[in-house]
Design a protein around this motif. Structure first.
Motif, short mmCIF file in Angstrom:
data_model
loop_
_atom_site.label_atom_id
_atom_site.label_comp_id
_atom_site.label_asym_id
_atom_site.label_seq_id
_atom_site.Cartn_x
_atom_site.Cartn_y
_atom_site.Cartn_z
N ASP A 49 0.85 -1.18 0.00
CA ASP A 49 0.00 0.00 0.00
C ASP A 49 0.89 1.24 0.00
N PHE A 50 1.11 1.80 -1.20
CA PHE A 50 1.92 3.00 -1.37
C PHE A 50 1.00 4.22 -1.27
N ARG A 51 1.37 5.19 -0.42
CA ARG A 51 0.54 6.38 -0.24
C ARG A 51 1.39 7.64 -0.22
N ALA A 52 0.77 8.73 -0.65
CA ALA A 52 1.36 10.05 -0.46
C ALA A 52 1.13 10.44 0.99
N VAL A 53 2.19 10.95 1.64
CA VAL A 53 2.08 11.38 3.04
C VAL A 53 2.67 12.79 3.15
N ASP A 74 -1.39 10.77 6.73
CA ASP A 74 -1.55 9.77 5.67
C ASP A 74 -2.97 9.74 5.13
N GLY A 75 -3.75 10.76 5.48
CA GLY A 75 -5.12 10.85 4.99
C GLY A 75 -6.13 10.12 5.84
N SER A 76 -5.68 9.38 6.85
CA SER A 76 -6.59 8.58 7.67
C SER A 76 -7.23 9.38 8.80
N GLY A 77 -6.70 10.55 9.11
CA GLY A 77 -7.19 11.33 10.23
C GLY A 77 -6.42 11.08 11.52
N THR A 78 -5.52 10.09 11.49
CA THR A 78 -4.67 9.78 12.63
C THR A 78 -3.21 9.93 12.20
N LEU A 101 6.60 9.75 -0.33
CA LEU A 101 6.02 8.48 -0.71
C LEU A 101 6.35 7.45 0.36
N ALA A 102 5.33 6.72 0.83
CA ALA A 102 5.53 5.75 1.90
C ALA A 102 4.79 4.45 1.60
N ILE A 103 5.32 3.36 2.14
CA ILE A 103 4.58 2.10 2.21
C ILE A 103 3.97 2.09 3.60
N VAL A 104 2.65 1.99 3.67
CA VAL A 104 1.97 2.16 4.96
C VAL A 104 1.44 0.86 5.56
N ASN A 105 1.58 -0.25 4.88
CA ASN A 105 1.04 -1.49 5.44
C ASN A 105 2.12 -2.49 5.85
N LEU A 106 3.28 -2.00 6.22
CA LEU A 106 4.29 -2.86 6.82
C LEU A 106 3.98 -3.02 8.30
N LYS A 141 0.76 19.30 -4.65
CA LYS A 141 -0.68 19.28 -4.94
C LYS A 141 -1.30 17.89 -4.73
N ILE A 142 -0.48 16.87 -4.55
CA ILE A 142 -0.99 15.52 -4.29
C ILE A 142 -1.46 15.47 -2.84
N PRO A 143 -2.72 15.10 -2.60
CA PRO A 143 -3.23 15.12 -1.23
C PRO A 143 -2.71 13.96 -0.38
N ALA A 144 -2.64 14.19 0.92
CA ALA A 144 -2.25 13.13 1.85
C ALA A 144 -3.22 11.97 1.71
N GLY A 145 -2.68 10.77 1.66
CA GLY A 145 -3.50 9.57 1.55
C GLY A 145 -3.75 9.10 0.13
N ALA A 146 -3.34 9.90 -0.87
CA ALA A 146 -3.55 9.48 -2.26
C ALA A 146 -2.82 8.16 -2.50
N LYS A 147 -3.53 7.21 -3.08
CA LYS A 147 -2.98 5.88 -3.35
C LYS A 147 -2.06 5.98 -4.57
N ILE A 148 -0.91 5.33 -4.47
CA ILE A 148 0.05 5.30 -5.58
C ILE A 148 -0.04 3.93 -6.25
N TYR A 149 -0.23 3.94 -7.56
CA TYR A 149 -0.30 2.68 -8.32
C TYR A 149 0.89 2.56 -9.21
#
Length: 149
Positions: A49-53, A74-78, A101-106, A141-149
């Motif tokens: 799960d790659f996300r903009a943070v 990370d867009g989650s509110g926490t 850019l982060a991997i958030v599901n490690l 301009k990329i918002p926090a939590g945006a999924k990276i594919y």
């Protein structure tokens, strides 16, 4: 969507700046690691799960020679805490406000007694025998939590 007017001029100016910066680098002195020979199937890759943070805060970890502690949106509110061993490449202050850019599901990993919940991505190479690390910085301009594919 096709950019218009001012955006086109900005894109051309940024590309020209990037081209000029690239022209100044003597690539004959750059060494990169070889590509992996093992293949990863798409199903396995898609589990990452790659996300903009967005960096809300960044500080040095006391008693650590390498670690910076990031407080991230990370867009989650926490808030998400990630520790990264990049202190010799970046000051904490210069990273506040950046989009990374982060991997958030490690799974969390404890470092210096602090749980690190993810990993920031960087590009690493060697130039004239010295390791270079470049944190992957995304457009603001990329918002926090945006999924990276």
């Amino acid at each position: 969507m096709k950019p218009l007017g001012k955006e086109v001029a900005e894109i051309k100016a940024n590309k020209a700046a990037d081209d000029n910066a690239s022209a100044k680098i003597d690539m004959s002195k750059v060494k990169v690691e070889p590509l992996f020979e093992d293949m990863v199937d798409f199903e396995e890759f898609s589990k990452c799960d790659f996300r903009a943070v967005k960096v809300k805060n960044c500080e040095e970890v006391p008693k650590s020679k390498k670690l910076l502690k990031f407080t991230l949106d990370d867009g989650s509110g926490t808030d998400r805490i990630i520790l990264s061993g990049i202190k010799s490449y970046y000051s904490a202050e210069e990273l506040i406000g950046k989009t990374l850019l982060a991997i958030v599901n490690l799974p969390p990993r404890k470092m210096m007694g602090i749980d690190s919940c993810g990993m920031l991505l960087s590009a690493i190479n060697e130039r004239e025998g010295e390791e270079e690390l470049n944190l992957l910085v995304l457009a603001d301009k990329i918002p926090a939590g945006a999924k990276i594919y």
